[in-house]
Design an enzyme around this catalytic site. Sequence first.
Site, PDB file in Angstrom:
ATOM      1  N   ASN A 136       0.851  -1.185   0.000  1.00 59.63           N
ATOM      2  CA  ASN A 136       0.000   0.000   0.000  1.00 59.63           C
ATOM      3  C   ASN A 136       0.889   1.239   0.000  1.00 59.63           C
ATOM      4  O   ASN A 136       1.509   1.556   1.012  1.00 59.63           O
ATOM      5  CB  ASN A 136      -0.896  -0.034   1.255  1.00 59.63           C
ATOM      6  CG  ASN A 136      -1.811   1.179   1.349  1.00 59.63           C
ATOM      7  OD1 ASN A 136      -1.900   1.975   0.412  1.00 59.63           O
ATOM      8  ND2 ASN A 136      -2.491   1.318   2.475  1.00 59.63           N
TER       9      ASN A 136
ATOM     10  N   LYS B  14      -0.095   4.201  -0.335  1.00 61.32           N
ATOM     11  CA  LYS B  14      -0.839   5.346   0.220  1.00 61.32           C
ATOM     12  C   LYS B  14      -0.666   6.558  -0.705  1.00 61.32           C
ATOM     13  O   LYS B  14      -0.765   6.407  -1.918  1.00 61.32           O
ATOM     14  CB  LYS B  14      -0.373   5.608   1.645  1.00 61.32           C
ATOM     15  CG  LYS B  14      -0.455   4.340   2.501  1.00 61.32           C
ATOM     16  CD  LYS B  14      -0.267   4.574   3.960  1.00 61.32           C
ATOM     17  CE  LYS B  14      -0.378   3.258   4.702  1.00 61.32           C
ATOM     18  NZ  LYS B  14      -0.295   3.379   6.132  1.00 61.32           N
TER      19      LYS B  14
ATOM     20  N   HIS C 143      -9.601   1.142   4.622  1.00 60.14           N
ATOM     21  CA  HIS C 143      -8.377   1.394   5.392  1.00 60.14           C
ATOM     22  C   HIS C 143      -8.682   2.326   6.558  1.00 60.14           C
ATOM     23  O   HIS C 143      -9.504   3.232   6.437  1.00 60.14           O
ATOM     24  CB  HIS C 143      -7.299   2.003   4.484  1.00 60.14           C
ATOM     25  CG  HIS C 143      -5.951   1.967   5.118  1.00 60.14           C
ATOM     26  ND1 HIS C 143      -5.577   2.864   6.085  1.00 60.14           N
ATOM     27  CD2 HIS C 143      -4.915   1.108   4.963  1.00 60.14           C
ATOM     28  CE1 HIS C 143      -4.348   2.559   6.486  1.00 60.14           C
ATOM     29  NE2 HIS C 143      -3.923   1.508   5.820  1.00 60.14           N
TER      30      HIS C 143
ATOM     31  N   GLU D 131      -7.193   4.698   7.638  1.00 60.84           N
ATOM     32  CA  GLU D 131      -6.974   6.114   7.320  1.00 60.84           C
ATOM     33  C   GLU D 131      -8.185   6.716   6.608  1.00 60.84           C
ATOM     34  O   GLU D 131      -8.313   7.935   6.523  1.00 60.84           O
ATOM     35  CB  GLU D 131      -5.681   6.259   6.487  1.00 60.84           C
ATOM     36  CG  GLU D 131      -4.454   6.032   7.363  1.00 60.84           C
ATOM     37  CD  GLU D 131      -3.199   5.590   6.634  1.00 60.84           C
ATOM     38  OE1 GLU D 131      -3.127   5.733   5.407  1.00 60.84           O
ATOM     39  OE2 GLU D 131      -2.290   5.095   7.318  1.00 60.84           O
TER      40      GLU D 131
ATOM     41  N   GLU E  33      -5.531  -4.861  10.370  1.00 62.45           N
ATOM     42  CA  GLU E  33      -4.455  -3.898  10.594  1.00 62.45           C
ATOM     43  C   GLU E  33      -4.701  -3.132  11.892  1.00 62.45           C
ATOM     44  O   GLU E  33      -5.496  -2.181  11.920  1.00 62.45           O
ATOM     45  CB  GLU E  33      -4.411  -2.890   9.449  1.00 62.45           C
ATOM     46  CG  GLU E  33      -4.161  -3.509   8.101  1.00 62.45           C
ATOM     47  CD  GLU E  33      -3.587  -2.499   7.126  1.00 62.45           C
ATOM     48  OE1 GLU E  33      -2.437  -2.653   6.748  1.00 62.45           O
ATOM     49  OE2 GLU E  33      -4.283  -1.534   6.780  1.00 62.45           O
TER      50      GLU E  33
ATOM     51  N   GLY F 298       2.408   2.244  10.521  1.00 73.35           N
ATOM     52  CA  GLY F 298       3.345   3.348  10.332  1.00 73.35           C
ATOM     53  C   GLY F 298       4.096   3.737  11.591  1.00 73.35           C
ATOM     54  O   GLY F 298       4.738   4.788  11.645  1.00 73.35           O
TER      55      GLY F 298
ATOM     56  N   SER G 110       3.268  -2.189  10.104  1.00 74.52           N
ATOM     57  CA  SER G 110       4.731  -2.257  10.207  1.00 74.52           C
ATOM     58  C   SER G 110       5.287  -3.644   9.861  1.00 74.52           C
ATOM     59  O   SER G 110       6.287  -4.074  10.439  1.00 74.52           O
ATOM     60  CB  SER G 110       5.204  -1.808  11.598  1.00 74.52           C
ATOM     61  OG  SER G 110       4.788  -0.478  11.840  1.00 74.52           O
TER      62      SER G 110
HETATM   63  P1  PGA Z   1       2.704   0.205   7.518  1.00 79.26           P
HETATM   64  O1  PGA Z   1       1.285   0.470   6.858  1.00 79.26           O
HETATM   65  O2  PGA Z   1       3.226  -1.095   6.980  1.00 79.26           O
HETATM   66  O3  PGA Z   1       3.552   1.382   7.116  1.00 79.26           O
HETATM   67  O4  PGA Z   1       2.503   0.141   8.987  1.00 79.26           O
HETATM   68  C1  PGA Z   1       0.384  -0.584   6.668  1.00 79.26           C
HETATM   69  C2  PGA Z   1      -0.921  -0.068   6.125  1.00 79.26           C
HETATM   70  O5  PGA Z   1      -1.425   0.959   6.605  1.00 79.26           O
HETATM   71  O6  PGA Z   1      -1.502  -0.664   5.212  1.00 79.26           O
END
Ligand code: PGA
Length: 306
Positions: A28, A30, A114, A116, A194, A200, A240
Site C-alpha cells: 500500500n 498510500k 483502510h 486512514e 491492521e 506506520g 509495520s
Molecule cells: P505500515 O502500513 O506497513 O507502514 O505500517 C500498513 C498499512 O497501513 O496498510
Amino acid sequence: PRSTLFPYTTLFRSPPVTMGRKPIVGGNWKCNPAETAKLDELVANFAPCAELLDKCDVYVCPSNLHVGMIYQKFAPGIMVAPQNCNFKGCGAYTGEMAVDQMKDMGLKCCLIGHSERRGEFGLPTPKESNELMATKLAYILEKGLMCVFCIGEPLPIREKGIDAVLAECVSQLKDIVPILKALEDKSRVVIAYEPVWAIGTGVTASPEQAQETHKAIRDWIAANVDQKTADEIRIQYGGSANAGNAGALSAMPDIDGFLVGGASLQPEFPEIVKAIVAARSGSAEGVSSGRSEERRVGKECRSRWS
Ligand code: PGA
C-alpha cells in the site's frame, strides 16, 4: 511456555496448517511517492515477485493519481488495486473512482476500508461507515473484482484486551456477513487485519498477538458466516510488516499474508513475499525471526514516513 506453543524460532519446521489458503501480500503506497520520477524504481522493486506468483498472490495499491500511469508496468499477475472506489458507477461523482472504470482497465482488485479512511487518523474527513463499506464491497464483487477489506482497532481498544479487540473487529465485519455467506469463491474477499496502533509506527503486533486476533476473527466467521468461509477466507496482517518480521509472523497458521505500507516502498518488499512462501513450504529460507533484526527494520520503517 511460549516457545512450545509458537515454535517460530525453530529453523526447520512443518508448514502451519492453513487449509490450503494461498498466501497474499500487498503493498500500500498510500499517497506516495511525491515525484512521478520515483515510480519506475518502485515498480522495479516488485519485479522479483513475478516468479513467486504461483505460490503467493501479490497486489499493489499505488496512489490514485498514479494508478493510470503504471498499472500496465507490473509483471502480469501482479494485481494493481486502487485504494478506494465508489459504488455507483460512472457519472456525476466528482473526485470518485468507479469500479466500472477499474474493470474496463482490466484491474482485478480494489482495497477499501483502510483505517486512514475510517477516520482513525490522517485527514479529518468524514469517517467511512461500516454500512458504506458493505455497499462498496457488494458493488466490487458484483462487478467481478476481488476486494481487500481492511479492519482493525485503535490503541485504546487494544489496551482493553482481546475481547474488546474482537468486538471492534466484529463491528466492522457484521454488515458484510450476508455478502460473505453468498460468496461462492471465498478467495475473492481478503480481510486485512491492521491494528491502527501498529500502522506506520514501527511497532508490530507480536506473532502471538496477531495470531490470537486472526484466530478470533476466523472463529467468529465460522460461527457467524459458515465454516467454509472461515476455512477459505484469507486474513492478512498489516501494521509495520517488513522483511525482518515477516518470517515469524508467517509461521502463524491464521496469518495468510501481509498488507505492507512503508516497506512496500523499499526494495525489501519481495523478501516479505519470499518469507511467507518459505514458511508455507516449511523451508527455513526467509524465515528469520531475529528480534534484533525486527527492531532494526522497524526503526528504518518509522523514518520512512517522516
Ligand atoms: P505500515 O502500513 O506497513 O507502514 O505500517 C500498513 C498499512 O497501513 O496498510
